[in-house]
Write an enzyme that holds these catalytic residues in place. Structure first.
Site, short mmCIF file in Angstrom:
data_model
loop_
_atom_site.label_atom_id
_atom_site.label_comp_id
_atom_site.label_asym_id
_atom_site.label_seq_id
_atom_site.Cartn_x
_atom_site.Cartn_y
_atom_site.Cartn_z
N ASP A 62 -11.57 1.65 -1.25
CA ASP A 62 -10.84 2.92 -0.61
C ASP A 62 -12.09 4.25 -1.68
O ASP A 62 -12.69 5.02 -1.72
CB ASP A 62 -9.58 4.29 -1.05
N GLU A 102 0.94 -0.94 -5.56
CA GLU A 102 -0.35 0.31 -5.03
C GLU A 102 0.21 1.66 -5.59
O GLU A 102 1.14 2.03 -5.20
CB GLU A 102 -1.15 0.20 -3.52
N ASP A 131 0.65 -0.83 -0.07
CA ASP A 131 -0.11 0.14 -0.01
C ASP A 131 0.84 1.40 0.18
O ASP A 131 1.87 1.67 0.56
CB ASP A 131 -0.50 -0.05 1.61
#
Length: 501
Positions: A399, A345, A298
């Site tokens: 998200d 990501e 991430d």
């Protein structure tokens, strides 16, 4: 490393149905894996598994390596002889569609404490040996974590930098005294981690036996109030007097927020980490592979350069970019652990330098279809611009809003562009249109939140970035997993060449 043409589903374990108010590692988890297998899905993507604090965010955990005790299945503890039928007599009624974390803790923690007491009193030789071997093999993080949690419990949940100064500063005498004073509590937290690891390992083996690989999430940062920062303060940018984060992590203003995102995590002291040959990071990646088959990093861009915000700021606007030694880090990890199965990501503000770092190590990046229809033909997320197959394409992420919710609130431009691209929205719904676009793309891997498979609206959204409360609560009902849905997924992946060989 490139992955085969395939697909999977994004779902955090907290979202499973369960009579205990929160998804866990019990029978519904195995049923979900059966659903993946029946639908010819090869990946199950999850969020971080750690023990969560205020706000219940899996991205703000008390440990980067521990498991969340609330995910432990009481039914599995019952099967192991650590709980009996009477222990379940007074379970409350829980909401079916969301997690009430406070209610779950009130009901579940007493069960976990009872199981621990029963283990201490009645364990077999084999159980004790397995527990001791676990504690020995994980001591490099487990000892700090279990003492950290015991201390946290004894101080009413206070942050470590407000503890007694000698404990906060980890003075050896104070630490030894705390270990003796809190021996029972330390054992309890080690027991919880042993049970989590045992249940998760069984579930992972079942998934792998079903030809399903687990994609885990490794956040670049750890929470300030964590065993990681308390146990390794030299690795972070902290105020020497107060222990507070002297430089806080976040991102500048972007698609999600006009004032950026101020996460509050301390950024790393990369010079110190480099002196240690990145030992802390190597151990973190190695430990992650005990839990998952593939690691999604991430906020990958933070390994090339990161946004640092001075202590005292209330938004992320007044930060600055600082270069990070990502190249040296990943070279070190590769030398010590080999080529890792990693996804990057790479959303948000991405520079050529970030792309070069990603591509040097052949980490697949991410494409999100919900971002594709707001611009012109140059939009990099439009399917015809996804020319590199070494990437993972999503309808949306944890998200994002659900695809149905996104379309309902999309701008007129986005709706026009999507309708023009498709010809028209199909009777099956916009969620199946985006799933079809993703599956038909050249991207090697296509992954969808389960909410999109189910065609749910905004009320099933998992997270709204920058909102501290009300997130991470969504759950589905048992009847949502049915043969008709898995058959449909199987047909789709076969048609688009993504079925297992």
């Amino acid at each position: 490393m490139p992955f085969p043409r395939s697909s999977g589903i994004l779902l955090h374990p907290t979202s499973f149905p369960s009579r205990f108010g929160i998804g866990d590692l019990g029978n519904e988890a195995y049923r979900f894996i059966d659903f993946l297998k029946d639908g010819s899905q090869q990946y199950w993507q999850i969020l971080p598994l750690g023990p969560t604090g205020f706000g219940n965010s899996p991205y703000m955990c008390y440990s980067a390596l521990a498991g969340n005790p609330l995910l432990i299945s009481p039914d599995k503890l019952h099967e192991a002889g650590l709980l009996n039928d009477d222990d379940f007599n007074n379970l409350p009624e829980f909401p079916l569609d969301k997690v009430d974390y406070q209610q779950v803790e009130s009901a579940k923690i007493p069960l976990l404490k009872t199981a621990c007491s029963n283990f201490k009193a009645n364990h077999t030789k084999e159980q004790l040996k397995a527990f001791e071997e676990f504690c020995y093999s994980k001591a490099y993080w487990l000892d700090d974590y279990s003492l950290f949690m015991a201390l946290k419990d004894s101080t009413g949940g206070a942050s470590w930098n407000s503890w007694d100064k000698d404990i906060a500063k980890r003075k050896p005498r104070a630490i030894e005294k705390a270990k003796k004073d809190l021996e029972k509590e330390v054992f309890y937290h080690k027991f919880l981690q042993f049970q989590f690891y045992s249940q998760w390992s069984d579930l992972r083996k079942y998934a792998n036996d079903c030809n399903v690989q687990i994609v885990g999430d490794i956040p670049i940062y750890v929470a300030h109030d964590s065993a990681d920062v308390w146990g390794n303060p030299e690795n972070f940018c902290l105020d020497k007097d107060t222990g507070a984060a002297s430089l806080m992590a976040g991102v500048p203003p972007d698609y999600f927020s006009a004032t950026g995102q101020l996460w509050g995590n301390p950024v790393y002291d990369w010079k110190q980490l480099e002196k240690q040959k990145f030992k802390w990071w190597v151990q973190r990646f190695e430990a992650m592979l005990d839990y998952v088959d593939i690691i999604r990093i991430d906020h990958f861009r933070g390994f090339e350069s990161y946004w640092a915000v001075p202590l005292g700021e209330e938004t992320a606007v007044n930060g600055k970019w600082i270069e990070a030694p990502g190249d040296k880090l990943f070279e070190t990890i590769k030398k010590q652990l080999g080529t890792l199965p990693v996804l990057a990501e790479d959303l948000g503000t991405i520079t050529p330098e970030v792309e070069a770092l990603r591509d040097k190590f052949e980490f697949p990046g991410m494409k999100v279809l919900q971002f594709a229809f707001g611009g012109d033909a140059s939009n990099p997320y439009l399917p015809f611009n996804v020319q590199e197959n070494n990437c993972v394409i999503y309808t949306g992420t944890h998200d994002n809003d659900t695809t149905v919710g996104w379309y309902e609130q999309a701008s007129d431009t986005e709706k026009y562009n999507l309708n023009f691209y498709l010809g028209s929205i199909s009777p099956d719904g916009v969620h199946w249109d985006l799933i079809r676009l993703a599956l038909g793309s050249v991207a090697n891997v296509a992954i969808f939140p389960l909410q999109d498979i189910l065609g749910l609206g905004s009320n099933a959204r998992m997270n709204i970035p920058s909102f501290g409360e009300g997130n991470w609560e969504w759950r589905y009902r048992p009847e949502a997993m049915n043969p008709e849905l898995s058959d449909r997924m199987k047909h789709f992946v076969q048609f688009f060449g993504r079925a297992p060989n």
